[in-house]
Design a protein around this motif. Structure first.
Motif, PDB file in Angstrom:
ATOM      1  N   VAL A  53      -0.312   0.420  54.924  1.00 27.48           N
ATOM      2  CA  VAL A  53      -1.534   1.224  54.999  1.00 27.48           C
ATOM      3  C   VAL A  53      -2.292   0.970  56.297  1.00 27.48           C
ATOM      4  O   VAL A  53      -2.752   1.905  56.953  1.00 27.48           O
ATOM      5  CB  VAL A  53      -2.436   0.969  53.769  1.00 27.48           C
ATOM      6  CG1 VAL A  53      -3.742   1.733  53.881  1.00 27.48           C
ATOM      7  CG2 VAL A  53      -1.705   1.348  52.488  1.00 27.48           C
ATOM      8  N   MET A  54      -2.396  -0.293  56.692  1.00 25.25           N
ATOM      9  CA  MET A  54      -3.153  -0.601  57.901  1.00 25.25           C
ATOM     10  C   MET A  54      -2.469  -0.067  59.151  1.00 25.25           C
ATOM     11  O   MET A  54      -3.145   0.258  60.136  1.00 25.25           O
ATOM     12  CB  MET A  54      -3.413  -2.101  58.003  1.00 25.25           C
ATOM     13  CG  MET A  54      -4.381  -2.611  56.931  1.00 25.25           C
ATOM     14  SD  MET A  54      -5.944  -1.692  56.836  1.00 25.25           S
ATOM     15  CE  MET A  54      -6.701  -2.164  58.368  1.00 25.25           C
ATOM     16  N   ALA A  55      -1.156   0.079  59.133  1.00 21.93           N
ATOM     17  CA  ALA A  55      -0.464   0.688  60.278  1.00 21.93           C
ATOM     18  C   ALA A  55      -0.893   2.140  60.445  1.00 21.93           C
ATOM     19  O   ALA A  55      -1.075   2.621  61.570  1.00 21.93           O
ATOM     20  CB  ALA A  55       1.048   0.596  60.090  1.00 21.93           C
ATOM     21  N   VAL A  56      -1.091   2.831  59.327  1.00 15.85           N
ATOM     22  CA  VAL A  56      -1.550   4.228  59.388  1.00 15.85           C
ATOM     23  C   VAL A  56      -2.982   4.284  59.896  1.00 15.85           C
ATOM     24  O   VAL A  56      -3.318   5.110  60.751  1.00 15.85           O
ATOM     25  CB  VAL A  56      -1.418   4.909  58.010  1.00 15.85           C
ATOM     26  CG1 VAL A  56      -2.058   6.292  58.016  1.00 15.85           C
ATOM     27  CG2 VAL A  56       0.045   4.988  57.603  1.00 15.85           C
ATOM     28  N   VAL A  57      -3.832   3.403  59.389  1.00 16.69           N
ATOM     29  CA  VAL A  57      -5.225   3.370  59.849  1.00 16.69           C
ATOM     30  C   VAL A  57      -5.277   3.069  61.344  1.00 16.69           C
ATOM     31  O   VAL A  57      -5.991   3.737  62.103  1.00 16.69           O
ATOM     32  CB  VAL A  57      -6.055   2.343  59.044  1.00 16.69           C
ATOM     33  CG1 VAL A  57      -7.444   2.163  59.647  1.00 16.69           C
ATOM     34  CG2 VAL A  57      -6.140   2.758  57.580  1.00 16.69           C
ATOM     35  N   GLN A  58      -4.512   2.094  61.780  1.00 11.86           N
ATOM     36  CA  GLN A  58      -4.499   1.745  63.205  1.00 11.86           C
ATOM     37  C   GLN A  58      -4.040   2.924  64.056  1.00 11.86           C
ATOM     38  O   GLN A  58      -4.631   3.208  65.102  1.00 11.86           O
ATOM     39  CB  GLN A  58      -3.606   0.544  63.461  1.00 11.86           C
ATOM     40  CG  GLN A  58      -3.608   0.121  64.912  1.00 11.86           C
ATOM     41  CD  GLN A  58      -2.745  -1.106  65.169  1.00 11.86           C
ATOM     42  OE1 GLN A  58      -2.045  -1.586  64.277  1.00 11.86           O
ATOM     43  NE2 GLN A  58      -2.799  -1.609  66.378  1.00 11.86           N
ATOM     44  N   ALA A  59      -3.019   3.625  63.616  1.00 12.45           N
ATOM     45  CA  ALA A  59      -2.528   4.782  64.374  1.00 12.45           C
ATOM     46  C   ALA A  59      -3.583   5.879  64.431  1.00 12.45           C
ATOM     47  O   ALA A  59      -3.775   6.513  65.479  1.00 12.45           O
ATOM     48  CB  ALA A  59      -1.241   5.303  63.749  1.00 12.45           C
ATOM     49  N   ALA A  60      -4.281   6.099  63.326  1.00 13.87           N
ATOM     50  CA  ALA A  60      -5.324   7.136  63.291  1.00 13.87           C
ATOM     51  C   ALA A  60      -6.479   6.780  64.225  1.00 13.87           C
ATOM     52  O   ALA A  60      -6.979   7.632  64.972  1.00 13.87           O
ATOM     53  CB  ALA A  60      -5.828   7.320  61.859  1.00 13.87           C
ATOM     54  N   VAL A  61      -6.886   5.533  64.203  1.00 11.33           N
ATOM     55  CA  VAL A  61      -7.972   5.097  65.093  1.00 11.33           C
ATOM     56  C   VAL A  61      -7.523   5.168  66.552  1.00 11.33           C
ATOM     57  O   VAL A  61      -8.284   5.591  67.431  1.00 11.33           O
ATOM     58  CB  VAL A  61      -8.449   3.674  64.713  1.00 11.33           C
ATOM     59  CG1 VAL A  61      -9.418   3.122  65.750  1.00 11.33           C
ATOM     60  CG2 VAL A  61      -9.100   3.692  63.329  1.00 11.33           C
ATOM     61  N   SER A  62      -6.296   4.811  66.827  1.00 12.68           N
ATOM     62  CA  SER A  62      -5.783   4.838  68.204  1.00 12.68           C
ATOM     63  C   SER A  62      -5.798   6.237  68.801  1.00 12.68           C
ATOM     64  O   SER A  62      -6.070   6.403  69.995  1.00 12.68           O
ATOM     65  CB  SER A  62      -4.361   4.279  68.247  1.00 12.68           C
ATOM     66  OG  SER A  62      -4.377   2.903  67.953  1.00 12.68           O
ATOM     67  N   VAL A  63      -5.521   7.237  67.983  1.00 17.18           N
ATOM     68  CA  VAL A  63      -5.555   8.625  68.459  1.00 17.18           C
ATOM     69  C   VAL A  63      -6.959   8.987  68.942  1.00 17.18           C
ATOM     70  O   VAL A  63      -7.125   9.644  69.971  1.00 17.18           O
ATOM     71  CB  VAL A  63      -5.089   9.595  67.343  1.00 17.18           C
ATOM     72  CG1 VAL A  63      -5.431  11.028  67.656  1.00 17.18           C
ATOM     73  CG2 VAL A  63      -3.600   9.459  67.118  1.00 17.18           C
ATOM     74  N   VAL A  64      -7.961   8.548  68.196  1.00 20.10           N
ATOM     75  CA  VAL A  64      -9.347   8.837  68.582  1.00 20.10           C
ATOM     76  C   VAL A  64      -9.729   8.009  69.806  1.00 20.10           C
ATOM     77  O   VAL A  64     -10.336   8.518  70.752  1.00 20.10           O
ATOM     78  CB  VAL A  64     -10.315   8.586  67.407  1.00 20.10           C
ATOM     79  CG1 VAL A  64     -11.762   8.793  67.840  1.00 20.10           C
ATOM     80  CG2 VAL A  64      -9.968   9.506  66.229  1.00 20.10           C
ATOM     81  N   GLN A  65      -9.348   6.739  69.808  1.00 13.14           N
ATOM     82  CA  GLN A  65      -9.681   5.868  70.942  1.00 13.14           C
ATOM     83  C   GLN A  65      -9.090   6.382  72.246  1.00 13.14           C
ATOM     84  O   GLN A  65      -9.666   6.167  73.312  1.00 13.14           O
ATOM     85  CB  GLN A  65      -9.183   4.446  70.683  1.00 13.14           C
ATOM     86  CG  GLN A  65     -10.020   3.698  69.683  1.00 13.14           C
ATOM     87  CD  GLN A  65      -9.493   2.305  69.427  1.00 13.14           C
ATOM     88  OE1 GLN A  65      -8.288   2.095  69.377  1.00 13.14           O
ATOM     89  NE2 GLN A  65     -10.397   1.364  69.237  1.00 13.14           N
ATOM     90  N   ALA A  66      -7.987   7.049  72.181  1.00 14.01           N
ATOM     91  CA  ALA A  66      -7.349   7.574  73.392  1.00 14.01           C
ATOM     92  C   ALA A  66      -8.167   8.678  74.046  1.00 14.01           C
ATOM     93  O   ALA A  66      -8.016   8.946  75.234  1.00 14.01           O
ATOM     94  CB  ALA A  66      -5.944   8.095  73.054  1.00 14.01           C
ATOM     95  N   ARG A  67      -9.066   9.307  73.270  1.00 15.35           N
ATOM     96  CA  ARG A  67      -9.841  10.432  73.799  1.00 15.35           C
ATOM     97  C   ARG A  67     -11.344  10.212  73.792  1.00 15.35           C
ATOM     98  O   ARG A  67     -12.102  11.119  74.147  1.00 15.35           O
ATOM     99  CB  ARG A  67      -9.503  11.693  73.002  1.00 15.35           C
ATOM    100  CG  ARG A  67      -8.038  12.077  73.208  1.00 15.35           C
ATOM    101  CD  ARG A  67      -7.629  13.346  72.532  1.00 15.35           C
ATOM    102  NE  ARG A  67      -8.547  14.445  72.758  1.00 15.35           N
ATOM    103  CZ  ARG A  67      -8.635  15.509  71.962  1.00 15.35           C
ATOM    104  NH1 ARG A  67      -7.869  15.612  70.907  1.00 15.35           N
ATOM    105  NH2 ARG A  67      -9.492  16.474  72.233  1.00 15.35           N
ATOM    106  N   ALA A  68     -11.778   9.020  73.396  1.00 13.22           N
ATOM    107  CA  ALA A  68     -13.208   8.723  73.365  1.00 13.22           C
ATOM    108  C   ALA A  68     -13.454   7.392  74.071  1.00 13.22           C
ATOM    109  O   ALA A  68     -12.664   6.460  73.925  1.00 13.22           O
ATOM    110  CB  ALA A  68     -13.702   8.647  71.919  1.00 13.22           C
ATOM    111  N   PRO A  69     -14.548   7.281  74.813  1.00  7.86           N
ATOM    112  CA  PRO A  69     -14.813   6.029  75.516  1.00  7.86           C
ATOM    113  C   PRO A  69     -15.160   4.879  74.575  1.00  7.86           C
ATOM    114  O   PRO A  69     -15.060   3.715  74.941  1.00  7.86           O
ATOM    115  CB  PRO A  69     -15.991   6.363  76.430  1.00  7.86           C
ATOM    116  CG  PRO A  69     -16.632   7.560  75.830  1.00  7.86           C
ATOM    117  CD  PRO A  69     -15.558   8.307  75.106  1.00  7.86           C
TER     118      PRO A  69
END
Length: 100
Positions: A53-69
């Motif tokens: 589950v945490m791998a999915v959460v990390q991937a979801a957060v990473s997508v946002v972090q890639a486009r937000a400061p």
């Protein structure tokens, strides 16, 4: 075992409308194949292990972090031995009480 993780990720520094970036995080969750549900405040994901589950959460957060400061993430975890299907069962239980 059942691990339920409710999380929200908020992009900061990208303006007032964050819906498109949040949708990218939700897309990652939905494509994971794990049971999930999104409401106005959180996306909840269910899996058999913490790591899954945490791998999915990390991937979801990473997508946002890639486009937000900057991002803000809130995470709540319910980890229970010997249970499965709780994403739906927990809500169904409350609904049964309300029907009485």
């Amino acid at each position: 075992m059942s691990v339920l993780v409710a999380f929200s990720v908020t992009p900061l520094g990208t303006g007032e409308d964050v819906g498109a970036l949040v949708a990218e995080a939700v897309r990652v969750v939905r494509e994971s194949g794990l049971p999930n549900r999104t409401d106005a405040m959180f996306t909840t994901v269910e899996g058999e292990t913490w790591e899954e589950v945490m791998a999915v959460v990390q991937a979801a957060v990473s997508v946002v972090q890639a486009r937000a400061p900057r991002t803000s993430t809130v995470i709540k975890v319910d980890w229970r031995e010997g249970a499965a299907g709780r994403l739906d069962e927990k809500v169904a239980s409350v609904e049964r009480y309300l029907a009485d």
